[in-house]
Design an enzyme around this catalytic site. Sequence first.
Site, PDB file in Angstrom:
ATOM      1  N   ASP A   1      -7.555   5.542  -5.714  1.00 54.44           N
ATOM      2  CA  ASP A   1      -6.377   6.363  -6.012  1.00 54.44           C
ATOM      3  C   ASP A   1      -6.570   7.864  -5.808  1.00 54.44           C
ATOM      4  O   ASP A   1      -5.618   8.641  -5.959  1.00 54.44           O
ATOM      5  CB  ASP A   1      -5.916   6.097  -7.464  1.00 54.44           C
ATOM      6  CG  ASP A   1      -7.036   6.300  -8.491  1.00 54.44           C
ATOM      7  OD1 ASP A   1      -7.886   7.193  -8.299  1.00 54.44           O
ATOM      8  OD2 ASP A   1      -7.053   5.558  -9.495  1.00 54.44           O
TER       9      ASP A   1
ATOM     10  N   CYS B   1      -0.920   2.553  16.290  1.00 51.28           N
ATOM     11  CA  CYS B   1      -1.950   3.521  16.681  1.00 51.28           C
ATOM     12  C   CYS B   1      -1.488   4.277  17.911  1.00 51.28           C
ATOM     13  O   CYS B   1      -1.146   3.660  18.929  1.00 51.28           O
ATOM     14  CB  CYS B   1      -3.259   2.780  16.948  1.00 51.28           C
ATOM     15  SG  CYS B   1      -4.562   3.836  17.569  1.00 51.28           S
TER      16      CYS B   1
ATOM     17  N   ARG C   1       1.649   1.741  -3.557  1.00 49.39           N
ATOM     18  CA  ARG C   1       0.486   2.237  -4.318  1.00 49.39           C
ATOM     19  C   ARG C   1       0.194   3.699  -3.992  1.00 49.39           C
ATOM     20  O   ARG C   1      -0.196   4.475  -4.858  1.00 49.39           O
ATOM     21  CB  ARG C   1      -0.751   1.375  -4.014  1.00 49.39           C
ATOM     22  CG  ARG C   1      -0.643   0.001  -4.648  1.00 49.39           C
ATOM     23  CD  ARG C   1      -1.913  -0.787  -4.488  1.00 49.39           C
ATOM     24  NE  ARG C   1      -2.990  -0.265  -5.308  1.00 49.39           N
ATOM     25  CZ  ARG C   1      -4.277  -0.553  -5.115  1.00 49.39           C
ATOM     26  NH1 ARG C   1      -4.647  -1.341  -4.130  1.00 49.39           N
ATOM     27  NH2 ARG C   1      -5.202  -0.057  -5.906  1.00 49.39           N
TER      28      ARG C   1
ATOM     29  N   HIS D   1     -14.700   1.483  -2.253  1.00 49.13           N
ATOM     30  CA  HIS D   1     -13.656   0.569  -1.784  1.00 49.13           C
ATOM     31  C   HIS D   1     -12.620   1.259  -0.901  1.00 49.13           C
ATOM     32  O   HIS D   1     -11.543   0.722  -0.676  1.00 49.13           O
ATOM     33  CB  HIS D   1     -12.985  -0.122  -2.982  1.00 49.13           C
ATOM     34  CG  HIS D   1     -13.895  -1.097  -3.678  1.00 49.13           C
ATOM     35  ND1 HIS D   1     -13.619  -1.667  -4.899  1.00 49.13           N
ATOM     36  CD2 HIS D   1     -15.098  -1.609  -3.305  1.00 49.13           C
ATOM     37  CE1 HIS D   1     -14.616  -2.473  -5.251  1.00 49.13           C
ATOM     38  NE2 HIS D   1     -15.518  -2.444  -4.312  1.00 49.13           N
TER      39      HIS D   1
ATOM     40  N   ASN E   1     -12.407   2.936  -7.326  1.00 49.68           N
ATOM     41  CA  ASN E   1     -10.978   3.263  -7.294  1.00 49.68           C
ATOM     42  C   ASN E   1     -10.592   3.874  -5.954  1.00 49.68           C
ATOM     43  O   ASN E   1     -11.374   4.596  -5.344  1.00 49.68           O
ATOM     44  CB  ASN E   1     -10.630   4.229  -8.429  1.00 49.68           C
ATOM     45  CG  ASN E   1     -10.917   3.620  -9.785  1.00 49.68           C
ATOM     46  OD1 ASN E   1     -11.072   2.407  -9.881  1.00 49.68           O
ATOM     47  ND2 ASN E   1     -11.001   4.446 -10.805  1.00 49.68           N
TER      48      ASN E   1
ATOM     49  N   TYR F   1       0.813  -1.222   0.000  1.00 47.12           N
ATOM     50  CA  TYR F   1       0.000   0.000   0.000  1.00 47.12           C
ATOM     51  C   TYR F   1       0.844   1.268   0.000  1.00 47.12           C
ATOM     52  O   TYR F   1       0.433   2.288  -0.565  1.00 47.12           O
ATOM     53  CB  TYR F   1      -1.027  -0.023   1.146  1.00 47.12           C
ATOM     54  CG  TYR F   1      -2.194  -0.885   0.733  1.00 47.12           C
ATOM     55  CD1 TYR F   1      -3.116  -0.418  -0.195  1.00 47.12           C
ATOM     56  CD2 TYR F   1      -2.319  -2.195   1.187  1.00 47.12           C
ATOM     57  CE1 TYR F   1      -4.147  -1.223  -0.647  1.00 47.12           C
ATOM     58  CE2 TYR F   1      -3.359  -3.008   0.747  1.00 47.12           C
ATOM     59  CZ  TYR F   1      -4.264  -2.508  -0.172  1.00 47.12           C
ATOM     60  OH  TYR F   1      -5.278  -3.299  -0.629  1.00 47.12           O
TER      61      TYR F   1
ATOM     62  N   ASN G   1     -16.316   1.347 -22.010  1.00 50.16           N
ATOM     63  CA  ASN G   1     -15.245   0.437 -21.606  1.00 50.16           C
ATOM     64  C   ASN G   1     -14.365   0.090 -22.799  1.00 50.16           C
ATOM     65  O   ASN G   1     -14.824   0.078 -23.937  1.00 50.16           O
ATOM     66  CB  ASN G   1     -15.846  -0.845 -21.018  1.00 50.16           C
ATOM     67  CG  ASN G   1     -15.081  -1.332 -19.812  1.00 50.16           C
ATOM     68  OD1 ASN G   1     -14.770  -0.553 -18.926  1.00 50.16           O
ATOM     69  ND2 ASN G   1     -14.759  -2.621 -19.771  1.00 50.16           N
TER      70      ASN G   1
HETATM   71  P1  OAD Z   1     -10.639  -4.267 -13.543  1.00 51.86           P
HETATM   72  O1  OAD Z   1      -9.151  -4.244 -13.623  1.00 51.86           O
HETATM   73  O2  OAD Z   1     -11.321  -5.532 -13.219  1.00 51.86           O
HETATM   74  O3  OAD Z   1     -11.245  -3.790 -14.934  1.00 51.86           O
HETATM   75  C1  OAD Z   1     -10.827  -2.645 -15.596  1.00 51.86           C
HETATM   76  C2  OAD Z   1     -11.691  -2.508 -16.839  1.00 51.86           C
HETATM   77  O4  OAD Z   1     -11.344  -1.279 -17.454  1.00 51.86           O
HETATM   78  C3  OAD Z   1     -11.492  -3.607 -17.881  1.00 51.86           C
HETATM   79  O5  OAD Z   1     -12.764  -4.069 -18.319  1.00 51.86           O
HETATM   80  C4  OAD Z   1     -10.760  -2.903 -19.032  1.00 51.86           C
HETATM   81  O6  OAD Z   1     -11.199  -3.338 -20.300  1.00 51.86           O
HETATM   82  C5  OAD Z   1     -11.208  -1.480 -18.837  1.00 51.86           C
HETATM   83  N1  OAD Z   1     -10.232  -0.475 -19.287  1.00 51.86           N
HETATM   84  C6  OAD Z   1      -8.883  -0.537 -19.279  1.00 51.86           C
HETATM   85  N2  OAD Z   1      -8.353   0.606 -19.721  1.00 51.86           N
HETATM   86  C7  OAD Z   1      -9.405   1.424 -19.995  1.00 51.86           C
HETATM   87  C8  OAD Z   1      -9.524   2.759 -20.478  1.00 51.86           C
HETATM   88  N3  OAD Z   1      -8.462   3.511 -20.746  1.00 51.86           N
HETATM   89  N4  OAD Z   1     -10.767   3.265 -20.637  1.00 51.86           N
HETATM   90  C9  OAD Z   1     -11.865   2.527 -20.367  1.00 51.86           C
HETATM   91  N5  OAD Z   1     -11.808   1.267 -19.921  1.00 51.86           N
HETATM   92  C10 OAD Z   1     -10.601   0.722 -19.729  1.00 51.86           C
HETATM   93  O7  OAD Z   1     -11.032  -3.117 -12.544  1.00 51.86           O
HETATM   94  P2  OAD Z   1     -12.381  -2.891 -11.744  1.00 51.86           P
HETATM   95  O8  OAD Z   1     -13.579  -3.271 -12.539  1.00 51.86           O
HETATM   96  O9  OAD Z   1     -12.305  -1.524 -11.194  1.00 51.86           O
HETATM   97  O10 OAD Z   1     -11.768  -4.418  -5.621  1.00 51.86           O
HETATM   98  O11 OAD Z   1     -12.227  -3.909 -10.574  1.00 51.86           O
HETATM   99  C11 OAD Z   1     -13.219  -3.919  -9.618  1.00 51.86           C
HETATM  100  C12 OAD Z   1     -12.658  -4.311  -8.294  1.00 51.86           C
HETATM  101  O12 OAD Z   1     -11.970  -5.555  -8.438  1.00 51.86           O
HETATM  102  C13 OAD Z   1     -11.577  -3.408  -7.764  1.00 51.86           C
HETATM  103  O13 OAD Z   1     -12.068  -2.242  -7.165  1.00 51.86           O
HETATM  104  C14 OAD Z   1     -10.910  -4.294  -6.763  1.00 51.86           C
HETATM  105  C15 OAD Z   1     -10.886  -5.608  -7.524  1.00 51.86           C
HETATM  106  O14 OAD Z   1     -11.125  -6.704  -6.803  1.00 51.86           O
HETATM  107  C16 OAD Z   1     -11.217  -4.368  -4.401  1.00 51.86           C
HETATM  108  O15 OAD Z   1     -10.041  -4.135  -4.221  1.00 51.86           O
HETATM  109  C17 OAD Z   1     -12.187  -4.611  -3.297  1.00 51.86           C
END
Ligand code: OAD
Length: 245
Positions: free
Chosen positions: A99, A144, A64, A114, A97, A61, A216
Amino acid sequence: MQQLILDSNTWLLVLTGAGVSAESGVPTFRGMDGLWENHPVEDVASPQGFVKDPLLVWRFYSQRRAAAASVQPNPGHAALAAWERHLGDRFLLATQNVDGLHRRAGSERVVEMHGTLFKTRCSKCQRAPFEDTTVYPAGTVPGCRECGGILRPHIVWFGEYLDPADMKKIESFAYRGSTSGGRFVFLAAGTSGVVYPAAGIVDRVREAGGETWLVNLDPAENSGRFEYNVTGKSGEVLPKLAKLM
Ligand code: OAD
């Protein structure tokens, strides 16, 4: 490209995922193949992983945090902030996200489902989560100052529940939007549609009669459940997608 009309009748709920930060240089989850330095992400992003090796988790972390602090919001983030300025309280952004880039781009009505990289909380006592931008040196686990317990990132890890207050904010916004007599729109961007409950929002919105959009780069797991699919990079698509009226 189809145009998303945002007028004085529109309520808009936006859901973003890792894809919207990809063009800022933040790697997506699925893009990392679920691995960080050869560790399965579950080992560094779960309560079990933290109990087993808090040093490793804090190294992940801290790295990150440093990485997120060193990149900039992209035109996709900026477009969402502009839509919010136009719609005001008829806009809500739910992000998966951590970030902090949406806030840095000027978004204010944000639910960080998240958690965030830039807050820390105690793993033992009830002290409220606090702002923390510290990049802890490798080999450090912060303690802490109130109870001496081990601090942890304010992140929703695998196997943990989302904050019910956050879900409530999203649900009550969706309720107000879909009963407003106006037009209720849900737009998801940069998310693979794999992780629930976020991936199920599209179904709730359709049941309530809302309009659904997906922006997407690749087909998402739940693409077929959206009325409008726009394929492309969010940093390129979002700035051109909406017509503010
Ligand atoms: P993913 O990494 O699963 O998916 C990212 C998506 O963004 C994919 O479908 C890509 O095709 C798309 N992508 C990549 N670059 C892109 C761009 N420039 N413009 C548009 N789309 C793009 O990420 P999340 O769906 O955010 O949870 O993942 C969901 C959760 O899964 C995260 O928050 C995390 C993980 O488990 C936790 O940490 C609890």
